[in-house]
Design a protein around this motif. Structure first.
Motif, mmCIF file in Angstrom:
data_model
loop_
_atom_site.group_PDB
_atom_site.id
_atom_site.type_symbol
_atom_site.label_atom_id
_atom_site.label_comp_id
_atom_site.label_asym_id
_atom_site.label_seq_id
_atom_site.Cartn_x
_atom_site.Cartn_y
_atom_site.Cartn_z
ATOM 1 N N LEU A 6 0.822 -1.214 0.000
ATOM 2 C CA LEU A 6 0.000 0.000 0.000
ATOM 3 C C LEU A 6 0.855 1.263 0.000
ATOM 4 O O LEU A 6 0.537 2.239 -0.679
ATOM 5 N N LEU A 7 1.947 1.219 0.744
ATOM 6 C CA LEU A 7 2.858 2.365 0.762
ATOM 7 C C LEU A 7 3.455 2.575 -0.625
ATOM 8 O O LEU A 7 3.467 3.690 -1.152
ATOM 9 N N ARG A 8 3.903 1.485 -1.228
ATOM 10 C CA ARG A 8 4.524 1.561 -2.562
ATOM 11 C C ARG A 8 3.524 2.079 -3.600
ATOM 12 O O ARG A 8 3.844 2.951 -4.413
ATOM 13 N N LEU A 9 2.293 1.560 -3.529
ATOM 14 C CA LEU A 9 1.268 1.985 -4.485
ATOM 15 C C LEU A 9 0.932 3.462 -4.304
ATOM 16 O O LEU A 9 0.791 4.199 -5.284
ATOM 17 N N SER A 10 0.832 3.902 -3.057
ATOM 18 C CA SER A 10 0.479 5.308 -2.819
ATOM 19 C C SER A 10 1.583 6.245 -3.308
ATOM 20 O O SER A 10 1.313 7.364 -3.737
ATOM 21 N N LEU A 11 2.838 5.794 -3.257
ATOM 22 C CA LEU A 11 3.970 6.637 -3.652
ATOM 23 C C LEU A 11 4.242 6.613 -5.158
ATOM 24 O O LEU A 11 4.953 7.465 -5.681
ATOM 25 N N THR A 12 3.690 5.632 -5.850
ATOM 26 C CA THR A 12 3.977 5.464 -7.278
ATOM 27 C C THR A 12 3.394 6.612 -8.102
ATOM 28 O O THR A 12 2.215 6.933 -7.984
ATOM 29 N N LYS A 13 4.235 7.207 -8.938
ATOM 30 C CA LYS A 13 3.770 8.278 -9.839
ATOM 31 C C LYS A 13 3.456 7.665 -11.194
ATOM 32 O O LYS A 13 4.093 6.711 -11.609
ATOM 33 N N GLY A 14 2.473 8.258 -11.883
ATOM 34 C CA GLY A 14 2.098 7.752 -13.205
ATOM 35 C C GLY A 14 0.804 6.955 -13.173
ATOM 36 O O GLY A 14 0.317 6.503 -14.205
ATOM 37 N N ILE A 15 0.229 6.770 -11.969
ATOM 38 C CA ILE A 15 -1.067 6.095 -11.836
ATOM 39 C C ILE A 15 -1.978 7.046 -11.056
ATOM 40 O O ILE A 15 -1.609 7.531 -9.985
ATOM 41 N N ASP A 51 6.580 4.663 -11.962
ATOM 42 C CA ASP A 51 7.866 4.376 -11.315
ATOM 43 C C ASP A 51 7.759 3.291 -10.240
ATOM 44 O O ASP A 51 8.540 3.256 -9.300
ATOM 45 N N TRP A 52 6.784 2.393 -10.403
ATOM 46 C CA TRP A 52 6.572 1.289 -9.453
ATOM 47 C C TRP A 52 7.873 0.532 -9.165
ATOM 48 O O TRP A 52 8.220 0.267 -8.019
ATOM 49 N N ASN A 53 8.602 0.193 -10.230
ATOM 50 C CA ASN A 53 9.820 -0.619 -10.053
ATOM 51 C C ASN A 53 10.961 0.138 -9.373
ATOM 52 O O ASN A 53 11.917 -0.471 -8.893
ATOM 53 N N GLU A 54 10.858 1.457 -9.350
ATOM 54 C CA GLU A 54 11.914 2.246 -8.699
ATOM 55 C C GLU A 54 11.765 2.286 -7.179
ATOM 56 O O GLU A 54 12.678 2.683 -6.462
ATOM 57 N N TRP A 55 10.590 1.858 -6.690
ATOM 58 C CA TRP A 55 10.385 1.839 -5.236
ATOM 59 C C TRP A 55 10.912 0.530 -4.658
ATOM 60 O O TRP A 55 10.185 -0.413 -4.421
ATOM 61 N N THR A 56 12.211 0.500 -4.462
ATOM 62 C CA THR A 56 12.889 -0.702 -3.943
ATOM 63 C C THR A 56 12.607 -0.832 -2.447
ATOM 64 O O THR A 56 12.149 0.112 -1.787
ATOM 65 N N GLU A 57 12.900 -2.022 -1.914
ATOM 66 C CA GLU A 57 12.731 -2.254 -0.468
ATOM 67 C C GLU A 57 13.518 -1.216 0.340
ATOM 68 O O GLU A 57 13.067 -0.740 1.378
ATOM 69 N N GLU A 58 14.677 -0.870 -0.185
ATOM 70 C CA GLU A 58 15.541 0.089 0.517
ATOM 71 C C GLU A 58 14.882 1.465 0.608
ATOM 72 O O GLU A 58 14.858 2.097 1.660
ATOM 73 N N ARG A 59 14.321 1.898 -0.512
ATOM 74 C CA ARG A 59 13.657 3.209 -0.526
ATOM 75 C C ARG A 59 12.413 3.206 0.353
ATOM 76 O O ARG A 59 12.124 4.178 1.061
ATOM 77 N N LEU A 60 11.672 2.103 0.319
ATOM 78 C CA LEU A 60 10.472 2.002 1.159
ATOM 79 C C LEU A 60 10.840 1.995 2.640
ATOM 80 O O LEU A 60 10.163 2.616 3.467
ATOM 81 N N SER A 61 11.930 1.300 2.971
ATOM 82 C CA SER A 61 12.390 1.257 4.370
ATOM 83 C C SER A 61 12.758 2.649 4.863
ATOM 84 O O SER A 61 12.495 3.008 6.013
ATOM 85 N N GLU A 62 13.335 3.436 3.969
ATOM 86 C CA GLU A 62 13.716 4.806 4.322
ATOM 87 C C GLU A 62 12.469 5.640 4.647
ATOM 88 O O GLU A 62 12.438 6.406 5.613
ATOM 89 N N ILE A 63 11.413 5.479 3.830
ATOM 90 C CA ILE A 63 10.148 6.191 4.088
ATOM 91 C C ILE A 63 9.575 5.743 5.439
ATOM 92 O O ILE A 63 9.142 6.563 6.258
#
Length: 284
Positions: A6-15, A51-63
């Motif tokens: 859900l975090l990744r989906l909410s942050l994804t641009k282009g949708i 940019d779904w694929n750009e939201w790596t586990e590392e970037r999500l962990s940082e958020i």
């Protein structure tokens, strides 16, 4: 896994918001929370790149490390907001989440509010806060800021919904108020830190204000204004719209008068608001 999705989906641009809602509903129905970029694009029914694929586990962990947030799947998520057509999948917050369990009244109006608007709120807010309503608004100049400030000065509670990241104060004139609210009240956003103001963020912000609140009070609004968008959304969501009439001479309340003509509740005193709530409670 679900919260990460859900975090990744909410942050994804282009949708867009409707595309995200479609993806979420599909994932919920199938209890499946792992998708690749192509699947996400197909489910969103869009040909735009994202940019779904750009939201790596590392970037999500940082958020996750740098933000407090709740998702639409969490118990703390406000029920009223679940039922708007495109509810935010994630709400970032600073402050007291318990305020979301209280009865909320939105107050919106002109950025270039007059002394009349100021005095209207000065007159109405003491009784409204005494009645236990949490005041919801958008931390904008004018009526929004007055509403938050009067709620606080009358020992009430208030929630601000902003169209930027929570680390940004916009407008700057609301900076001290936003800081105070994030410590002793509540400030919400669907955008992560670093998100600067954009024109389309504010109608999106307004749907959250309308969705959270059991009704909206409009004070000084022109015919074409963000306040009217919030009022219109409240009507669409089945909420009460309360309107304070204003002067017919300067056009600042022309939107208010239009709402009253369209069937909104005309407010001259706080009892006009309370009567509507008492009647609603009797029926239900």
């Amino acid at each position: 896994m679900k919260n990460n999705f859900l975090l990744r989906l909410s942050l994804t641009k282009g949708i867009g918001a409707f595309g995200k809602q479609r993806i979420y509903q599909f994932a919920k129905r199938h209890q499946w929370w792992e998708f690749d970029g192509l699947e996400v694009r197909l489910l969103a029914q869009t040909t735009k790149t994202n940019d779904w694929n750009e939201w790596t586990e590392e970037r999500l962990s940082e958020i996750q490390r740098t933000h407090q947030f709740i998702t639409i799947e969490d118990e703390e998520y406000p029920d009223a907001l679940r039922y708007v057509p495109t509810p935010p999948l994630v709400l970032f917050y600073k402050g007291d989440l318990n305020l979301l369990k209280r009865n909320m009244l939105a107050i919106v109006g002109a950025r270039d509010a007059t002394n009349y608007g100021y005095h209207v709120l000065e007159e109405l807010l003491p009784d409204i806060t005494k009645r236990g309503f949490v005041i919801v608004s958008g931390l904008a100049k004018g009526i929004d800021s007055f509403a938050h400030q009067f709620a606080i000065s009358n020992q009430g509670k208030t929630i601000g919904v902003v169209g930027t990241g929570l680390d940004i104060c916009y407008p700057k004139s609301s900076g001290n108020l936003q800081i105070e609210m994030s410590q002793h009240h509540l400030v919400l956003s669907e955008y992560p830190n670093g998100t600067t103001p954009a024109k389309f963020h504010f109608p999106m912000r307004n749907r959250i204000i309308a969705g959270l609140s059991s009704g909206v009070l409009v004070v000084e609004a022109k015919k074409r204004s963000g306040s009217l968008i919030t009022a219109q959304q409240s009507l669409e969501y089945g909420k009460d719209v309360f309107v304070v009439p204003g002067s017919i001479l300067d056009g600042r309340s022309s939107g208010c008068h239009q709402l009253i003509q369209d069937g909104a509740i005309c407010v001259e005193k706080t009892q006009d608001i309370f009567d509507s709530y008492d009647l609603w409670n009797k029926i239900h």
